[in-house]
Design a protein around this motif. Sequence first.
Motif, PDB file in Angstrom:
ATOM      1  N   LEU A 151       0.835  -1.195   0.000  1.00 62.36           N
ATOM      2  CA  LEU A 151       0.000   0.000   0.000  1.00 62.36           C
ATOM      3  C   LEU A 151       0.871   1.247   0.000  1.00 62.36           C
ATOM      4  O   LEU A 151       1.910   1.291   0.675  1.00 62.36           O
ATOM      5  N   PRO A 152       0.475   2.303  -0.705  1.00 63.52           N
ATOM      6  CA  PRO A 152       1.188   3.577  -0.572  1.00 63.52           C
ATOM      7  C   PRO A 152       1.005   4.117   0.839  1.00 63.52           C
ATOM      8  O   PRO A 152      -0.098   4.095   1.386  1.00 63.52           O
ATOM      9  N   LYS A 153       2.102   4.600   1.438  1.00 62.78           N
ATOM     10  CA  LYS A 153       2.045   5.069   2.819  1.00 62.78           C
ATOM     11  C   LYS A 153       2.762   6.409   2.945  1.00 62.78           C
ATOM     12  O   LYS A 153       3.905   6.541   2.520  1.00 62.78           O
ATOM     13  N   GLY A 154       2.102   7.346   3.559  1.00 60.52           N
ATOM     14  CA  GLY A 154       2.711   8.643   3.832  1.00 60.52           C
ATOM     15  C   GLY A 154       3.303   8.733   5.219  1.00 60.52           C
ATOM     16  O   GLY A 154       3.874   9.760   5.598  1.00 60.52           O
ATOM     17  N   VAL A 155       3.156   7.680   6.026  1.00 62.53           N
ATOM     18  CA  VAL A 155       3.790   7.569   7.349  1.00 62.53           C
ATOM     19  C   VAL A 155       4.376   6.170   7.461  1.00 62.53           C
ATOM     20  O   VAL A 155       4.014   5.264   6.706  1.00 62.53           O
ATOM     21  N   ASN A 156       5.281   5.996   8.416  1.00 64.45           N
ATOM     22  CA  ASN A 156       5.805   4.667   8.713  1.00 64.45           C
ATOM     23  C   ASN A 156       4.817   3.920   9.601  1.00 64.45           C
ATOM     24  O   ASN A 156       4.138   4.526  10.434  1.00 64.45           O
ATOM     25  N   ILE A 157       4.751   2.611   9.428  1.00 68.74           N
ATOM     26  CA  ILE A 157       3.798   1.794  10.172  1.00 68.74           C
ATOM     27  C   ILE A 157       4.534   0.638  10.853  1.00 68.74           C
ATOM     28  O   ILE A 157       5.292  -0.093  10.218  1.00 68.74           O
ATOM     29  N   ALA A 158       4.293   0.495  12.149  1.00 70.94           N
ATOM     30  CA  ALA A 158       4.699  -0.702  12.879  1.00 70.94           C
ATOM     31  C   ALA A 158       3.425  -1.386  13.352  1.00 70.94           C
ATOM     32  O   ALA A 158       2.408  -0.722  13.600  1.00 70.94           O
ATOM     33  N   SER A 159       3.453  -2.716  13.483  1.00 71.72           N
ATOM     34  CA  SER A 159       2.231  -3.432  13.829  1.00 71.72           C
ATOM     35  C   SER A 159       2.494  -4.531  14.840  1.00 71.72           C
ATOM     36  O   SER A 159       3.455  -5.296  14.719  1.00 71.72           O
ATOM     37  N   TYR A 160       1.610  -4.601  15.829  1.00 70.75           N
ATOM     38  CA  TYR A 160       1.579  -5.758  16.718  1.00 70.75           C
ATOM     39  C   TYR A 160       0.855  -6.919  16.029  1.00 70.75           C
ATOM     40  O   TYR A 160       0.066  -6.717  15.104  1.00 70.75           O
ATOM     41  N   LEU A 161       1.093  -8.131  16.528  1.00 70.28           N
ATOM     42  CA  LEU A 161       0.211  -9.256  16.242  1.00 70.28           C
ATOM     43  C   LEU A 161      -0.981  -9.099  17.177  1.00 70.28           C
ATOM     44  O   LEU A 161      -0.819  -9.155  18.405  1.00 70.28           O
ATOM     45  N   PRO A 162      -2.203  -8.894  16.661  1.00 65.70           N
ATOM     46  CA  PRO A 162      -3.360  -8.690  17.533  1.00 65.70           C
ATOM     47  C   PRO A 162      -3.910 -10.016  18.036  1.00 65.70           C
ATOM     48  O   PRO A 162      -4.104 -10.963  17.267  1.00 65.70           O
ATOM     49  N   VAL A 163      -4.181 -10.093  19.330  1.00 63.44           N
ATOM     50  CA  VAL A 163      -4.541 -11.365  19.951  1.00 63.44           C
ATOM     51  C   VAL A 163      -5.955 -11.805  19.608  1.00 63.44           C
ATOM     52  O   VAL A 163      -6.218 -13.014  19.503  1.00 63.44           O
ATOM     53  N   ASN A 164      -6.885 -10.890  19.416  1.00 63.37           N
ATOM     54  CA  ASN A 164      -8.246 -11.336  19.082  1.00 63.37           C
ATOM     55  C   ASN A 164      -8.306 -12.100  17.763  1.00 63.37           C
ATOM     56  O   ASN A 164      -8.911 -13.174  17.705  1.00 63.37           O
ATOM     57  N   PRO A 165      -7.696 -11.626  16.689  1.00 70.17           N
ATOM     58  CA  PRO A 165      -7.634 -12.450  15.481  1.00 70.17           C
ATOM     59  C   PRO A 165      -6.866 -13.760  15.695  1.00 70.17           C
ATOM     60  O   PRO A 165      -7.226 -14.792  15.118  1.00 70.17           O
ATOM     61  N   PRO A 213       6.472   8.054   1.113  1.00 69.63           N
ATOM     62  CA  PRO A 213       7.746   7.399   1.455  1.00 69.63           C
ATOM     63  C   PRO A 213       7.681   6.479   2.660  1.00 69.63           C
ATOM     64  O   PRO A 213       8.712   5.941   3.082  1.00 69.63           O
ATOM     65  N   GLY A 214       6.508   6.285   3.233  1.00 69.30           N
ATOM     66  CA  GLY A 214       6.401   5.479   4.444  1.00 69.30           C
ATOM     67  C   GLY A 214       6.737   4.024   4.205  1.00 69.30           C
ATOM     68  O   GLY A 214       6.529   3.475   3.117  1.00 69.30           O
ATOM     69  N   VAL A 215       7.235   3.370   5.248  1.00 68.31           N
ATOM     70  CA  VAL A 215       7.615   1.957   5.178  1.00 68.31           C
ATOM     71  C   VAL A 215       7.002   1.214   6.365  1.00 68.31           C
ATOM     72  O   VAL A 215       6.515   1.811   7.320  1.00 68.31           O
ATOM     73  N   ILE A 216       7.028  -0.109   6.289  1.00 68.42           N
ATOM     74  CA  ILE A 216       6.719  -0.936   7.442  1.00 68.42           C
ATOM     75  C   ILE A 216       7.975  -1.024   8.293  1.00 68.42           C
ATOM     76  O   ILE A 216       9.017  -1.509   7.841  1.00 68.42           O
ATOM     77  N   VAL A 217       7.914  -0.529   9.510  1.00 66.29           N
ATOM     78  CA  VAL A 217       9.056  -0.565  10.414  1.00 66.29           C
ATOM     79  C   VAL A 217       9.200  -1.988  10.916  1.00 66.29           C
ATOM     80  O   VAL A 217       8.319  -2.527  11.581  1.00 66.29           O
ATOM     81  N   ASP A 218      10.307  -2.593  10.589  1.00 67.04           N
ATOM     82  CA  ASP A 218      10.504  -4.034  10.752  1.00 67.04           C
ATOM     83  C   ASP A 218      11.639  -4.275  11.733  1.00 67.04           C
ATOM     84  O   ASP A 218      12.739  -3.740  11.566  1.00 67.04           O
ATOM     85  N   HIS A 219      11.390  -5.086  12.741  1.00 64.78           N
ATOM     86  CA  HIS A 219      12.401  -5.321  13.775  1.00 64.78           C
ATOM     87  C   HIS A 219      13.395  -6.420  13.415  1.00 64.78           C
ATOM     88  O   HIS A 219      14.518  -6.418  13.873  1.00 64.78           O
ATOM     89  N   THR A 268      16.402 -13.881   8.840  1.00 64.56           N
ATOM     90  CA  THR A 268      17.644 -14.504   9.285  1.00 64.56           C
ATOM     91  C   THR A 268      18.054 -14.034  10.675  1.00 64.56           C
ATOM     92  O   THR A 268      19.070 -14.470  11.202  1.00 64.56           O
ATOM     93  N   GLY A 269      17.262 -13.133  11.260  1.00 65.18           N
ATOM     94  CA  GLY A 269      17.560 -12.672  12.609  1.00 65.18           C
ATOM     95  C   GLY A 269      18.437 -11.442  12.654  1.00 65.18           C
ATOM     96  O   GLY A 269      18.824 -10.996  13.715  1.00 65.18           O
ATOM     97  N   THR A 270      18.791 -10.858  11.506  1.00 67.83           N
ATOM     98  CA  THR A 270      19.615  -9.659  11.486  1.00 67.83           C
ATOM     99  C   THR A 270      18.741  -8.441  11.748  1.00 67.83           C
ATOM    100  O   THR A 270      17.737  -8.240  11.080  1.00 67.83           O
ATOM    101  N   LEU A 271      19.143  -7.612  12.720  1.00 72.70           N
ATOM    102  CA  LEU A 271      18.347  -6.428  13.029  1.00 72.70           C
ATOM    103  C   LEU A 271      18.287  -5.502  11.828  1.00 72.70           C
ATOM    104  O   LEU A 271      19.278  -5.254  11.142  1.00 72.70           O
ATOM    105  N   ARG A 272      17.085  -4.978  11.599  1.00 75.05           N
ATOM    106  CA  ARG A 272      16.937  -3.963  10.572  1.00 75.05           C
ATOM    107  C   ARG A 272      15.844  -3.017  11.046  1.00 75.05           C
ATOM    108  O   ARG A 272      14.965  -3.384  11.813  1.00 75.05           O
ATOM    109  N   ALA A 273      15.899  -1.795  10.596  1.00 73.34           N
ATOM    110  CA  ALA A 273      14.967  -0.791  11.094  1.00 73.34           C
ATOM    111  C   ALA A 273      13.797  -0.570  10.160  1.00 73.34           C
ATOM    112  O   ALA A 273      12.763  -0.101  10.568  1.00 73.34           O
ATOM    113  N   ALA A 274      13.949  -0.883   8.896  1.00 74.06           N
ATOM    114  CA  ALA A 274      12.849  -0.656   7.956  1.00 74.06           C
ATOM    115  C   ALA A 274      13.019  -1.567   6.772  1.00 74.06           C
ATOM    116  O   ALA A 274      14.088  -2.106   6.519  1.00 74.06           O
ATOM    117  N   GLU A 275      11.906  -1.749   6.036  1.00 76.36           N
ATOM    118  CA  GLU A 275      11.957  -2.643   4.882  1.00 76.36           C
ATOM    119  C   GLU A 275      12.921  -2.121   3.846  1.00 76.36           C
ATOM    120  O   GLU A 275      13.200  -0.943   3.759  1.00 76.36           O
TER     121      GLU A 275
END
Length: 580
Positions: free
Chosen positions: A141-155, A563-569, A573-580
Amino acid sequence: MTYDLIIRGGSIIDGTGAPRFIGDIAVKGGRIARIGKVEGRGDKELDATGLIVAPGVIDLHAHYDAQLHWDPYCTASGWHGTTTCMISNCGFGFAPVRPGMADRYMRMMENTEQVPYDAMARTMPWTWETFPEWLDHLRSLPKGVNIASYLPVNPLLSYVIGPDEAKTRPATAAERAEMRRIMHEAMDAGAAGFAFSHLGAEGNSHVDHDQSPMPSDVMAAEEAYNLADVLRERGEGVIQTLVELPGMADPPRKIVEELARRSGRPVLHNILVASGINPEQHRSVLRWLDEMAAEGLEVWSQGATFRKPLEITPMHYNNWDAIPIFRALSAAHTREEKVALVRSADYRERFEREYDAGRMWEVGGPLEVYVLMEAGPAKAFEPFIDKPLAEIAQQTGRSTPGVFLDLLEQSNMEALVLSPVAGSPDYNAVAEIVRHPRVLPGISDGGAHSKHGNGGFWSTDMILMMHRESQLFSLEELHAALSARSAQAARLRDRGTLTVGAFADIMVYDIERLNYDPPLRYEVLHDLPGGDWRKVKRAVGIRYTIVNGDVTFVDGECTGAVPGVIVDHQSRTGTLRAAE
């Protein structure tokens, strides 16, 4: 040297708490390359003379999961200098999902967070099943902000056990193993952690489409501890949980403490309300946070630290559902059904008998303090415009509940009432909680409850309250709280400060002009899919908003950049990264 962007001559507040200084910021490849006196030129240059240059706001409590499908900028948050939003708070979201369950998930979101069903149905393709597939969808999706997301427990509970069965029994050993697998899978894909509400069946406005509790609110605590064990095993992730509302007699904070012990990770407690009326309400939370820190547990509390009036048209409002007598009103879905209910002698008698003003602090304040703003077709109420319902009751010789029901009936559910106590106007109470190092200011709830006001203006209001109006905080202190503190708690790497190497998420504003519009009420916009409406406050005085080095807004006008991205922890492979 040539840079992608140079911001010249601004008063730089870097978010670390250090004193401001006049200088330039150069950006290359979406990150800050140089701060100070920048030689060379930029492909784009912005004059920030006389303006504040600060880190973009980080909004850790938002519900833009659906709105991203029709609004890349997550407004109103995006208008007010927010550059990163966390979604799927309180355990409400859209993945994982079984085929054929899309409608049920949208009904859940409609009832818990008042996201219009029609807007979701028009825009969401439901092409995903797993949480990784959902994140891949968000990346597309086009994003104008960065997005981080939890895994939601209800779903998660709905996917593994079933949305109704999950309300009736604990998970089996096999089901818990499957939830652990999905938690690992989500973290591998870039989830921030997991989120849920746990408020029980009563005293909770987050109810399902049939007025029953949401699965996580009545699940066994072991389901959350099971997921916490995954985060401990991985050594990463954050937990967000809603366990407390204002006025609750005995909030279940013990589950927060155990989650912090089991996971070894940050736990974000909700909700802390700044109360000038009952200072013990917030001070008890602050003392508890100190106790947790003394035990070596990383517990943060997310605070409602701004003035958010609730403009309520009862036809479109069900946050009163924490109080049982109101649930029947929400369960009547059509206008005709609602009017028939409030006209019913049986319901009116029950309402008068069960209404408890003391409990109403959980849901924005008692009816007595609500102010009548618009009477609609209820002509008999026009002389009482701008008066609290308690005063109307006194002048008419009626009870406040009786006046409320008369107003609903005579206005055909279209009267507009205002709750002035939903957000705290008490400078000292707000300052007291913002100063605590383990409090995260904000809770915009952006994307939710759009028909009584989007809270995306929270950061602007905090700057007005705490700095320009009261002088209780310096801008250096405020921006450290608005951005860096939230980035630290949520483990958002390379965001929240203006430092070399950090992502160029920046707001540039005029402190003398900064405001929101309209100042007292909300603007009604008919900009939802299908022409539906919402209520917002626009930003004033913010010259530029910059996300990952690209300008998204100039003086409130959108540039069209996404320019927004999914902020990815984590990568797979387990290598830290800050964004896609």
